[in-house]
Scaffold this motif. Structure first.
Motif, PDB file in Angstrom:
ATOM      1  N   LEU A 309       0.915  -1.183  -0.028  1.00  0.00           N
ATOM      2  CA  LEU A 309       0.071   0.194  -0.088  1.00  0.00           C
ATOM      3  C   LEU A 309       0.618   0.944   0.261  1.00  0.00           C
ATOM      4  N   GLN A 310       1.868   1.250   0.775  1.00  0.00           N
ATOM      5  CA  GLN A 310       2.493   2.598   0.881  1.00  0.00           C
ATOM      6  C   GLN A 310       3.558   2.543  -0.425  1.00  0.00           C
ATOM      7  N   ASN A 311       4.171   1.552  -0.835  1.00  0.00           N
ATOM      8  CA  ASN A 311       4.947   1.750  -2.198  1.00  0.00           C
ATOM      9  C   ASN A 311       4.186   1.987  -3.239  1.00  0.00           C
ATOM     10  N   ARG A 312       3.053   1.478  -3.596  1.00  0.00           N
ATOM     11  CA  ARG A 312       1.995   1.881  -4.520  1.00  0.00           C
ATOM     12  C   ARG A 312       1.401   3.520  -4.507  1.00  0.00           C
ATOM     13  N   SER A 313       1.408   3.998  -3.110  1.00  0.00           N
ATOM     14  CA  SER A 313       1.013   5.352  -3.049  1.00  0.00           C
ATOM     15  C   SER A 313       2.108   6.041  -3.449  1.00  0.00           C
ATOM     16  N   VAL A 314       3.089   5.812  -2.956  1.00  0.00           N
ATOM     17  CA  VAL A 314       4.518   6.803  -3.410  1.00  0.00           C
ATOM     18  C   VAL A 314       4.407   6.761  -4.936  1.00  0.00           C
ATOM     19  N   GLU A 315       4.391   5.547  -5.516  1.00  0.00           N
ATOM     20  CA  GLU A 315       4.565   5.535  -7.109  1.00  0.00           C
ATOM     21  C   GLU A 315       3.401   6.361  -7.723  1.00  0.00           C
ATOM     22  N   PHE A 316       2.244   6.205  -7.267  1.00  0.00           N
ATOM     23  CA  PHE A 316       1.271   7.115  -7.567  1.00  0.00           C
ATOM     24  C   PHE A 316       1.515   8.541  -7.715  1.00  0.00           C
ATOM     25  N   ILE A 317       2.173   9.131  -6.277  1.00  0.00           N
ATOM     26  CA  ILE A 317       2.293  10.327  -5.975  1.00  0.00           C
ATOM     27  C   ILE A 317       3.294  10.621  -7.158  1.00  0.00           C
ATOM     28  N   LEU A 318       4.329  10.111  -7.295  1.00  0.00           N
ATOM     29  CA  LEU A 318       5.484  10.598  -8.060  1.00  0.00           C
ATOM     30  C   LEU A 318       5.187  10.578  -9.288  1.00  0.00           C
ATOM     31  N   PHE A 319       4.247   9.762 -10.064  1.00  0.00           N
ATOM     32  CA  PHE A 319       4.007   9.455 -11.387  1.00  0.00           C
ATOM     33  C   PHE A 319       3.358  11.034 -11.676  1.00  0.00           C
ATOM     34  N   LEU A 320       2.274  11.487 -10.674  1.00  0.00           N
ATOM     35  CA  LEU A 320       1.391  12.577 -11.049  1.00  0.00           C
ATOM     36  C   LEU A 320       2.180  14.007 -10.658  1.00  0.00           C
ATOM     37  N   THR A 321       2.722  14.099  -9.497  1.00  0.00           N
ATOM     38  CA  THR A 321       3.464  15.154  -9.035  1.00  0.00           C
ATOM     39  C   THR A 321       4.734  15.689  -9.642  1.00  0.00           C
ATOM     40  N   LEU A 322       5.660  14.977 -10.167  1.00  0.00           N
ATOM     41  CA  LEU A 322       7.023  15.260 -10.761  1.00  0.00           C
ATOM     42  C   LEU A 322       6.727  16.284 -11.859  1.00  0.00           C
ATOM     43  N   PRO A 323       5.868  15.575 -12.784  1.00  0.00           N
ATOM     44  CA  PRO A 323       5.394  16.696 -14.031  1.00  0.00           C
ATOM     45  C   PRO A 323       4.787  17.985 -13.642  1.00  0.00           C
ATOM     46  N   ALA A 324       3.869  17.915 -12.597  1.00  0.00           N
ATOM     47  CA  ALA A 324       3.064  19.068 -12.184  1.00  0.00           C
ATOM     48  C   ALA A 324       4.127  20.050 -11.484  1.00  0.00           C
ATOM     49  N   ALA A 325       4.981  19.599 -10.768  1.00  0.00           N
ATOM     50  CA  ALA A 325       6.157  20.285 -10.201  1.00  0.00           C
ATOM     51  C   ALA A 325       6.910  21.088 -11.074  1.00  0.00           C
ATOM     52  N   ALA A 326       7.277  20.097 -12.198  1.00  0.00           N
ATOM     53  CA  ALA A 326       8.304  20.866 -13.282  1.00  0.00           C
ATOM     54  C   ALA A 326       7.488  21.982 -14.216  1.00  0.00           C
ATOM     55  N   ALA A 327       5.924  21.685 -14.278  1.00  0.00           N
ATOM     56  CA  ALA A 327       5.350  22.606 -15.076  1.00  0.00           C
ATOM     57  C   ALA A 327       5.188  24.022 -14.308  1.00  0.00           C
ATOM     58  N   LEU A 328       4.935  23.829 -12.890  1.00  0.00           N
ATOM     59  CA  LEU A 328       4.518  24.935 -12.125  1.00  0.00           C
ATOM     60  C   LEU A 328       6.033  25.924 -11.977  1.00  0.00           C
ATOM     61  N   LEU A 329       7.022  25.189 -12.100  1.00  0.00           N
ATOM     62  CA  LEU A 329       8.498  25.963 -11.989  1.00  0.00           C
ATOM     63  C   LEU A 329       8.608  26.614 -13.289  1.00  0.00           C
ATOM     64  N   VAL A 330       8.352  25.813 -14.480  1.00  0.00           N
ATOM     65  CA  VAL A 330       8.607  26.561 -15.863  1.00  0.00           C
ATOM     66  C   VAL A 330       7.838  27.547 -16.198  1.00  0.00           C
ATOM     67  N   MET A 331       6.424  27.277 -16.047  1.00  0.00           N
ATOM     68  CA  MET A 331       5.263  28.030 -16.803  1.00  0.00           C
ATOM     69  C   MET A 331       4.260  28.789 -15.650  1.00  0.00           C
ATOM     70  N   SER A 332       4.706  29.156 -14.363  1.00  0.00           N
ATOM     71  CA  SER A 332       3.898  29.676 -13.503  1.00  0.00           C
ATOM     72  C   SER A 332       3.367  31.111 -14.066  1.00  0.00           C
ATOM     73  N   GLU A 333       4.440  31.929 -14.728  1.00  0.00           N
ATOM     74  CA  GLU A 333       3.982  33.045 -15.092  1.00  0.00           C
ATOM     75  C   GLU A 333       2.587  33.108 -16.021  1.00  0.00           C
ATOM     76  N   PRO A 334       2.640  32.434 -17.178  1.00  0.00           N
ATOM     77  CA  PRO A 334       1.593  32.124 -18.139  1.00  0.00           C
ATOM     78  C   PRO A 334       0.202  32.012 -17.411  1.00  0.00           C
ATOM     79  N   ILE A 335       0.557  30.789 -16.425  1.00  0.00           N
ATOM     80  CA  ILE A 335      -0.476  30.298 -15.663  1.00  0.00           C
ATOM     81  C   ILE A 335      -1.438  31.455 -14.864  1.00  0.00           C
TER      82      ILE A 335
END
Length: 532
Positions: A309-335
């Motif tokens: 349960l714990q490992n699958r949760s972390v897998e799910f988190i990183l799969f979705l949040t890493l690209p979201a974090a990268a997008a916020l870092l790069v395109m925060s001003e247009p958003i």
């Protein structure tokens, strides 16, 4: 129901709330900008909202859910009803006393805790006090609603508790629409929003109360008594409350510091609202579902399932949040420009808020991982260790915020929050591993660097695409041109990220299929009984 399906059930309700929250923020930004009324409302709302986060997303559920689930197993639904009534009697009495005390002390609290920087502006200070007095009863409503949400989660009924917060934003959007129709000025809008918060608390409480009745439990009021069950709850909840309280102290301290600069409180609140979209959808969904599931697996002695349960949760988190974090870092001003820059919200406001949002993006994985790590302690009835680590993080946050605010203004406060969040996440994870509560998962360990690479490559592609599209993203560009360009950039980033993630082995269709099909071995929830 599979773990991912349970996450999706909670996330869908949370997503609705966050989308409506963004809509509310857009309307508020247009009506109030980052001016004195916006500062007063956001500072006043921070106080009850801090306690809401503490109770609704932290301490209370952390202690209540495992005990309520145990009571169902030991004594059935009747025992669970008795336990919930005992807790409700004590909680209701304490909340009423706290509300009265805080209402009478509000001028002192605003002057010393919430926004001492407003003292130089008597009108702003007075408005902050009045709005805080109007909104503070929201705390009592949401704390009682948190208890009932915990009951629903323990009964595997996630949707009502997840969708109830939508009504806060629906009501506030209605207030803003009415104010626009009537042509109200900023002061009237601020007070209208304050009364809307109060009304929303009552509505949210009613929704979960009816859901609990439909689940077969009718809670009656009992005079407060410190029964053995209630005492056990307090023993567990106190460290968890301190943990959540320490975390929320970060927010209060940051508001306190930011009140020294015009518009800083509102700039932080605006960035936080956008950043809460991915954080809330993923983080709250994981925390809400993982705690009762982990508690059940550990009670049954199934350590292998708990680790999965714990490992699958972390897998799910990183799969979705890493690209979201990268997008916020790069395109925060247009958003931010697309969402908020209109009316009283100027290009300078966009610059300030986008700088904060970019920093928050760096902390997104940490704050979501914290929500996945803490259930590993709470499900084992260890609420003290996270309390200690939260205390460490608040010391780091306060020290850095005080140091960086004179140099970097509100961006320095965001930097302090993010640094403290990463320290907390690392300490929690290291302790779980050291205690043997986190099994090594080779597939997960091999996927993490590939997901990081995929998100990094996506960020580079997005950076150059934004540079190419700059003429279509400028302040003077009409919204009907900006919007498709921004959405096109988001679509491009998704294509690049998912293509690389699957191509490098960071993700696979087999992994997703296993998670979606993975059925929980939990017994089915009790059958629905008639509303008593």
């Amino acid at each position: 129901m599979s773990l991912v399906k349970k996450f999706a059930t909670v996330a869908s309700g949370t997503l609705m709330s966050r989308v409506f929250g963004l809509t509310r923020e857009m309307l508020m930004a247009a009506a109030l900008g980052t001016g004195p009324v916006a500062d007063a409302f956001n500072a006043a709302f921070r106080f009850p909202n801090t306690f809401r986060r503490l109770f609704a997303e932290g301490a209370f559920n952390a202690a209540f859910v495992p005990l309520f689930a145990k009571e169902i197993e030991a004594n059935g639904m009747e025992g669970a009803k008795r336990f919930s009534e005992e807790v409700f009697g004590v909680l209701f009495t304490v909340l009423m006393a706290l509300t009265i005390l805080m209402e009478l002390s509000m001028p002192l609290i605003v002057r010393t805790v919430i926004a001492p920087g407003f003292l130089d502006d008597p009108l702003k200070f007075g408005n902050t006090v009045s709005m805080a007095i109007i909104m503070f009863p929201y705390l009592a409503c949401m704390s009682l609603a948190a208890m009932m949400s915990g009951m629903l989660n323990s009964l595997h009924r996630y949707f009502a508790a997840a969708v109830a917060p939508v009504f806060l934003n629906v009501i506030l959007i209605g207030v803003l629409a009415y104010a626009w129709y009537k042509g109200h000025d900023g002061i009237k809008i601020g007070y209208g929003l304050s009364w809307g918060v109060m009304a929303a608390g009552l509505v949210q409480l009613a929704i979960v109360w009816f859901a609990v009745r439909n689940a077969g439990i009718s809670i009656g009021f009992r005079l407060p008594h410190f029964t053995p069950n209630v005492r056990r709850l307090l023993v567990l909840a106190l460290p968890a409350a301190i943990t959540g309280g320490i975390t929320q102290i970060n927010l209060l301290v940051n508001t306190n510091i930011a009140s020294g600069k015009e518009g800083a409180v509102t700039s932080l609140a605006n960035a936080d609202r956008v950043y809460q979209l991915p954080l809330g959808v993923v983080g709250i969904a994981v925390a809400t579902v993982l705690l009762p599931e982990l508690a059940r697996a550990l009670r049954s002695g199934n350590l292998r399932e708990a680790g999965s349960l714990q490992n699958r949760s972390v897998e799910f988190i990183l799969f979705l949040t890493l690209p979201a974090a990268a997008a916020l870092l790069v395109m925060s001003e247009p958003i931010i420009r697309l969402l908020l820059e209109r009316g009283e919200f100027t290009a300078e406001s966009t610059r300030r808020v986008s700088n904060i949002l970019a920093v928050y993006g760096l902390g997104l994985p940490a704050f979501v991982l914290i929500k996945a790590f803490i259930p590993g302690f709470f499900a084992r009835e260890d609420t003290k260790t996270p309390m200690i680590y939260a205390a460490v993080s608040v010391v780091i946050n306060v020290g850095m915020a005080l140091t960086l605010f004179p140099l970097m203004a509100e961006t320095g406060i965001a930097t302090a929050e993010v640094t403290a969040g990463w320290v907390n996440a690392v300490l929690l994870f290291a302790t779980l591993v050291w205690r043997g509560h986190w099994g090594r998962d080779i597939p997960l360990l091999t996927r993490i660097p590939r997901l990081i690479f995929s998100a990094g490559a996506m960020a580079f592609a997005l950076y150059y695409a934004i540079h190419w599209a700059a003429p279509y993203l400028a302040s003077h560009t009409p919204v009907h041109i900006q919007a498709p360009v921004v959405f096109g950039l988001i679509l491009l980033s998704m294509v690049v990220y998912f293509a690389l993630a699957f191509a490098t082995g960071g993700a696979s269709f087999g992994m997703i299929r296993r998670n979606v099909k993975r059925g929980s071995k939990a017994p089915p929830p009790p059958p629905e009984g008639p509303a008593a």
